[in-house]
Scaffold this active site. Structure first.
Site, PDB file in Angstrom:
ATOM      1  N   GLU A 252       0.837  -1.201   0.000  1.00 37.94           N
ATOM      2  CA  GLU A 252       0.000   0.000   0.000  1.00 37.94           C
ATOM      3  C   GLU A 252       0.874   1.255   0.000  1.00 37.94           C
ATOM      4  OE1 GLU A 252      -3.259   1.980   3.096  1.00 37.94           O
ATOM      5  OE2 GLU A 252      -1.804   0.492   3.790  1.00 37.94           O
ATOM      6  N   LYS A 305      -9.484   2.091  -2.808  1.00 34.33           N
ATOM      7  CA  LYS A 305     -10.001   1.691  -1.505  1.00 34.33           C
ATOM      8  C   LYS A 305     -11.330   2.376  -1.219  1.00 34.33           C
ATOM      9  CE  LYS A 305      -8.483   1.230   3.313  1.00 34.33           C
ATOM     10  NZ  LYS A 305      -7.420   1.554   4.291  1.00 34.33           N
ATOM     11  N   CYS A 354      -5.219  -2.785   3.001  1.00 38.70           N
ATOM     12  CA  CYS A 354      -5.024  -2.736   4.448  1.00 38.70           C
ATOM     13  C   CYS A 354      -6.283  -3.151   5.207  1.00 38.70           C
ATOM     14  CB  CYS A 354      -4.536  -1.349   4.864  1.00 38.70           C
ATOM     15  SG  CYS A 354      -3.783  -1.341   6.522  1.00 38.70           S
TER      16      CYS A 354
END
Length: 481
Positions: A252, A305, A354
């Site tokens: 990430e 995300k 994440c």
């Protein structure tokens, strides 16, 4: 158990509860800790039961989330005492769910064995509320302790929150066993522990894929330093050059700025025509907002995300002053799009950035969409904000639970750890040590097909568990009258 003794037992049991999670894999401590809480709450008055729930939750989550202090104090510049107070307040707020649950059970059901059984559905309500309300924060939800042990067999049937409820039922069974209430204890214990007897094979192999998982191990205080940017970029390029896998996956935000600000020469340096590279960076602009993303270099795929982390990626109303005090780069982000899997090298890879891998209900569609369903889950993370103690192992345990629930392998590329491969049985097949710069070369077996949990979760969401908990609580109240 009322008064100071019950409060002390609840607080100590909460801390013991934390010891059940990774890295210990001591799943039985989770049931034992909950049994201690339930024994205290079985005959407590509603206010006392609520206090016990609050203290248990606060002790559990403060000891399980203490590492948040590192991000606020060491990297955010918040004084250590203020950072510690912030963690304590967060734990107390989350402990409020368990206060409401135990208080509700105590108010609805009179003291005794019916009350004890009612604590299990009440516990499930608390876990579901913590997972969904205020954007959800289900870190170390109680079911995650059971990626090993007999309750793990329930994962492809009822998922992590169903396991939470079954573990609570087993905890009630332990208290009943101590009281020698055999007729009540036997089913309360045997049903949860029967998970290993259930059918487990619901997916089929789709071939193997060699992956290269990059772990650059860039310290967090150097990651966003413009003076270090060129050196960090050269480190990343060197690691990509050494990769031997069919697909290269980076962590990430390994490029800690919007991709549009990166020159074409640098992108060309990172791209590997013979080996597709999934690169962590940011898309968007200041007007539309920046999106934490992964981008396939040389291809037309990107993933943004969607489930953002409060305080780190979006600012809850009224907390702007607190987030700004920590000077977190790109601290108020936009939500992403393009959520379909990435078709590459004969597999379909579903990225999860994440914190997103805590929310199986968000990703379940990608596990049941027929020919377009993902065959491999890919988590990219940067946990350098939080050190190495506990947090990396906890996050890896969440990936193990997702693998068990959906019978998909999970590959993880992280900045400082835990970079790992988890097979579709939830076993860690390969892992790089924390804080080691390198590339994890591994093969992963893709899988197709859907588990029973995936099918009902995709169709109905978590509502069946909400309904089951409420109906069970209402039925036990009626039985106790």
């Amino acid at each position: 158990m009322n008064g100071a003794r019950g409060a002390a037992v609840a607080l100590a049991a909460g801390v013991l509860h934390t010891a059940a999670f990774a890295p210990t894999q001591a799943w039985y401590l989770q049931i034992l800790a909950l049994a201690l809480l339930f024994a205290a709450a079985e005959r407590a008055a509603p206010r006392a039961a609520a206090l016990q729930g609050a203290l248990f939750g606060t002790g559990w989550l403060a000891s399980g989330l203490w590492w948040l202090h590192i991000s606020m104090h060491q990297f955010g510049g918040i004084p250590w005492l203020a950072a510690a107070l912030a963690v304590a307040l967060l734990a107390a707020f989350l402990g409020g769910y368990y206060a409401l649950a135990l208080g509700l059970a105590a108010r609805c059901v009179a003291p005794g064995r019916w009350r004890l059984l009612a604590l299990a559905p009440a516990w499930l309500l608390a876990e579901l509320a913590r997972a969904t309300w205020f954007s959800g924060f289900p870190w170390i939800a109680s079911g995650y302790a059971h990626t090993a042990g007999p309750l793990a067999g329930w994962a492809p049937w009822v998922g992590v929150y169903g396991i939470s409820a079954l573990a609570a039922l087993a905890a009630a069974g332990l208290v009943l066993l101590k009281a020698r209430a055999w007729r009540w204890a036997a089913p309360a214990l045997l049903l949860p522990l029967a998970g290993g007897l259930l059918p487990q094979d619901f997916t089929a192999a789709t071939g193997r894929l060699a992956v290269s998982l990059v772990q650059p191990s860039i310290p967090q205080d150097q990651k966003f330093d413009p003076v270090r940017f060129a050196a960090n970029l050269e480190t990343l390029a060197g690691l990509i050059d050494t990769a031997r896998g069919r697909v290269v996956i980076t962590p990430e935000s390994v490029i800690p700025l919007p991709l549009a600000e990166l020159d074409a020469g640098t992108l060309h340096r990172l791209a590997r025509p013979a080996r597709p590279v999934l690169l962590g960076s940011f898309l968007g602009d200041a007007e539309r907002g920046y999106v934490n993303s992964v981008v396939a270099l040389g291809g037309d795929y990107h993933y943004g995300k969607r489930h953002l982390l409060p305080f780190g990626e979006f600012i809850p109303p009224g907390f702007g002053w607190f987030v700004r005090a920590m000077a977190i780069p790109l601290d108020d982000q936009a939500r992403g799009d393009h959520q379909h899997p990435w078709a590459v090298a004969g597999q379909r890879l579903r990225p999860l950035i994440c914190y997103e891998d805590l929310f199986g209900e968000d990703l379940v569609r990608s596990a049941v969409d027929g020919a377009d369903a993902a065959t491999v889950f890919v988590n990219v993370s940067n946990l350098a904000w939080f050190g190495t103690a506990m947090v990396q192992d906890q996050h890896l345990q969440f990936s193990q639970m997702r693998a068990l629930e959906f019978q998909r392998p999970v590959v993880r590329a992280t900045n400082t750890g835990a970079t790992a491969v988890v097979d579709h049985h939830g076993r860690v097949a390969a892992r790089l040590p924390a804080l080691v710069r390198g590339v994890l070369e591994a093969e992963v077996e893709g899988r197709s097909g859907a588990t029973p949990y995936a099918r009902w979760l995709a169709a109905l969401g978590l509502w069946p568990l909400w309904a089951l908990a409420l109906l069970a609580l209402a039925g036990l109240r009626k039985a106790a009258q």
